[in-house]
Design an enzyme around this catalytic site. Structure first.
Site, mmCIF file in Angstrom:
data_model
loop_
_atom_site.group_PDB
_atom_site.id
_atom_site.type_symbol
_atom_site.label_atom_id
_atom_site.label_comp_id
_atom_site.label_asym_id
_atom_site.label_seq_id
_atom_site.Cartn_x
_atom_site.Cartn_y
_atom_site.Cartn_z
ATOM 1 N N GLU A 168 0.878 -1.243 0.067
ATOM 2 C CA GLU A 168 0.128 -0.087 0.081
ATOM 3 C C GLU A 168 0.735 1.472 0.161
ATOM 4 O O GLU A 168 0.421 2.435 0.138
ATOM 5 C CB GLU A 168 -0.972 -0.008 1.225
ATOM 6 C CG GLU A 168 -1.851 -1.066 1.149
ATOM 7 C CD GLU A 168 -3.119 -1.024 0.183
ATOM 8 O OE1 GLU A 168 -3.533 -0.043 0.318
ATOM 9 O OE2 GLU A 168 -3.456 -1.807 -0.528
ATOM 10 N N HIS B 121 -4.656 2.000 6.974
ATOM 11 C CA HIS B 121 -3.249 2.258 6.883
ATOM 12 C C HIS B 121 -2.440 2.825 8.092
ATOM 13 O O HIS B 121 -3.292 3.382 8.983
ATOM 14 C CB HIS B 121 -2.926 3.171 5.741
ATOM 15 C CG HIS B 121 -3.398 2.892 4.503
ATOM 16 N ND1 HIS B 121 -4.220 3.466 3.601
ATOM 17 C CD2 HIS B 121 -3.076 1.536 3.477
ATOM 18 C CE1 HIS B 121 -4.687 2.974 2.407
ATOM 19 N NE2 HIS B 121 -3.890 1.663 2.354
ATOM 20 N N CYS C 39 -2.674 11.617 3.138
ATOM 21 C CA CYS C 39 -3.091 10.522 2.368
ATOM 22 C C CYS C 39 -2.892 11.374 0.867
ATOM 23 O O CYS C 39 -2.691 10.825 -0.263
ATOM 24 C CB CYS C 39 -4.741 10.278 2.273
ATOM 25 S SG CYS C 39 -5.042 8.932 3.747
#
Length: 446
Positions: A174, A249, A370
């Site tokens: 990720e 995450h 992000c």
């Protein structure tokens, strides 16, 4: 060598919508099927970039990917002219059209993992695009990501842009959302910190409600690929219970910068061993780790997920103090707001808190952290970056006008079936590549 950290934010694409595609992401599921405002989303992100650039931080921009992805829809068996493909998908498999239309590439923390030249065996900056294989709408991103990074960081003597790892669950990757770097100075050798949710070939705790997207094996492969020193590479497992609480995450529960780790007390499995390993590894490089651990009694995991306190940017100002960039939702949560006031008033390294309106991104589960990919660059490396991607007054004005010209101010899930949206997006992206000087970046331009 003198080096600075640059942040490359993703520009929100014209198809920004709320399709609820990300199981495990509480905000994404909570706002499923509501109307989105792509124009507002893009402007909110652009304003953050400009304000940070005005504060003296190196700020770049990464372009959106082409959406809807006609390549995906054709691979799924839909045929005919582009408009026919979209119409058939909308009728027969609307969930696939939604996946093909997602603007999720805006969250560039998931674009790649980046290691600076001070850490790598060949002295180049290394990029590994994330395969993002846990979600269909994100698994289609990595090839375009590689192409974009290769266009911006084109000097192969200074930059190495790899392909993504194979897209198998054992190597679920990720990107930088599960990676940070600690150092005394950005240009000095540092300690690279990889956080994983589960291991494919090792027994250990795993979440039971939501999936763990990052594997230990993927993190290790990226470190090996980048030529990192074993003694300066630390792996830690994220607590399964916080994954089950919506921390999909690690950057939803922790953030690091230089010698500072800002995290929740429940972020890691065997947290003291993690702190000790980081302290020892950083100490061997002549630096001392500062851990700012937020206790559950001050900010619960639920408050952290709801406010995105840890999905913040931690930046070093020119005076050496650190700035925390948070979403406005942090000021709308009484516990989090009180904690931030106490943090800024204290004697720790974080003395300044800046609040940004990123509501459109936040409703899909993406805060300040992000939206950015961190890339440490020395002076020579920065000079080798494509020049038109750096945010300043001129580029900001051009992009702001470009958004006004091309973006809709309302987009519902039903609007994804509109074939005009594809043409609008392609027209916008064609103009954008000229603004950014990136050449023929997209399939439709080739």
């Amino acid at each position: 060598m003198n080096a600075k950290e640059a942040n490359f934010d993703g520009l929100v694409g014209p198809t920004h919508n709320y399709a609820g595609l990300s199981f495990g992401n509480v905000a994404s599921l909570s706002n499923e099927k509501s109307d989105a405002n792509p124009k507002a989303a893009a402007k909110q992100g652009l304003r953050k970039m400009k304000q940070l650039a005005d504060l003296g931080f190196a700020q770049g921009v990464l372009p959106p990917q082409e959406r809807p992805s006609l390549r995906l829809l054709r691979e799924l068996g839909f045929s005919g002219k582009d408009a026919d493909v979209i119409a058939k998908a909308a009728k027969q498999a609307p969930e696939m059209l939604a996946a093909a239309s997602s603007a999720s590439a805006m969250w560039t923390a998931n674009a790649a993992t980046v290691s600076p030249s001070a850490d790598t065996s060949d002295g180049r900056v290394h990029f590994t695009p994330a395969n993002l294989c846990s979600k269909l709408h994100r698994a289609i991103e990595h090839e375009s990501t590689r192409r974009t990074l290769a266009a911006i960081f084109a000097d192969e003597a200074r930059f190495a842009v790899h392909d993504a790892l194979p897209g198998t669950p054992a190597l679920g990757d990720e990107g930088a959302a599960n990676h940070t770097r600690f150092c005394s100075e950005y240009g000095a050798p540092g300690v690279e910190f990889f956080v994983y949710g589960r291991a494919e070939y090792r027994r250990g705790p795993e979440p039971t409600r939501f999936p763990a997207r990052q594997t230990f094996e993927a993190s290790r492969a990226v470190a090996q690929r980048h030529g990192l020193r074993e003694e300066a590479t630390i792996y830690a497992q994220q607590s399964p219970d916080v994954i089950d609480a919506g921390v999909f995450h690690n950057d939803v529960i922790a953030v690091g910068n230089r010698d500072t780790l800002f995290c929740h007390e429940r972020a890691f499995v065997d947290k003291q061993a993690v702190y000790d390993a980081l302290t020892a590894s950083l100490g061997a490089l002549g630096a001392r780790l500062n851990v700012i651990e937020v206790p559950e009694r001050a900010v619960s995991v639920a408050d952290a997920v709801g406010s995105y306190l840890f999905n913040s940017q931690l930046l070093t100002r020119e005076d050496g103090r650190q700035l925390l960039v948070v979403p406005q939702e942090c000021r709308e949560n009484a516990n989090v707001s009180a904690y931030l006031d106490a943090l800024a008033a204290g004697n720790g390294p974080i003395r300044d808190v800046r609040v940004f309106d990123l509501r459109e991104s936040m409703k899909n589960g993406g805060g300040p952290a992000c939206l950015r990919l961190r890339v440490v660059l020395n002076d020579a490396e920065r000079a080798a970056v494509k020049p038109n991607v750096w945010i300043g007054d001129a580029l900001f004005a051009s992009l702001d006008a470009w958004i006004d010209k091309h973006y809709r101010d309302r987009l519902s899930p039903a609007d994804l079936a509109d074939p005009a949206l594809l043409e609008e997006s392609r027209t916008a992206l064609d103009e954008l590549t000229q603004i950014l000087g990136l050449g023929s970046l997209y399939d439709f331009q080739r």
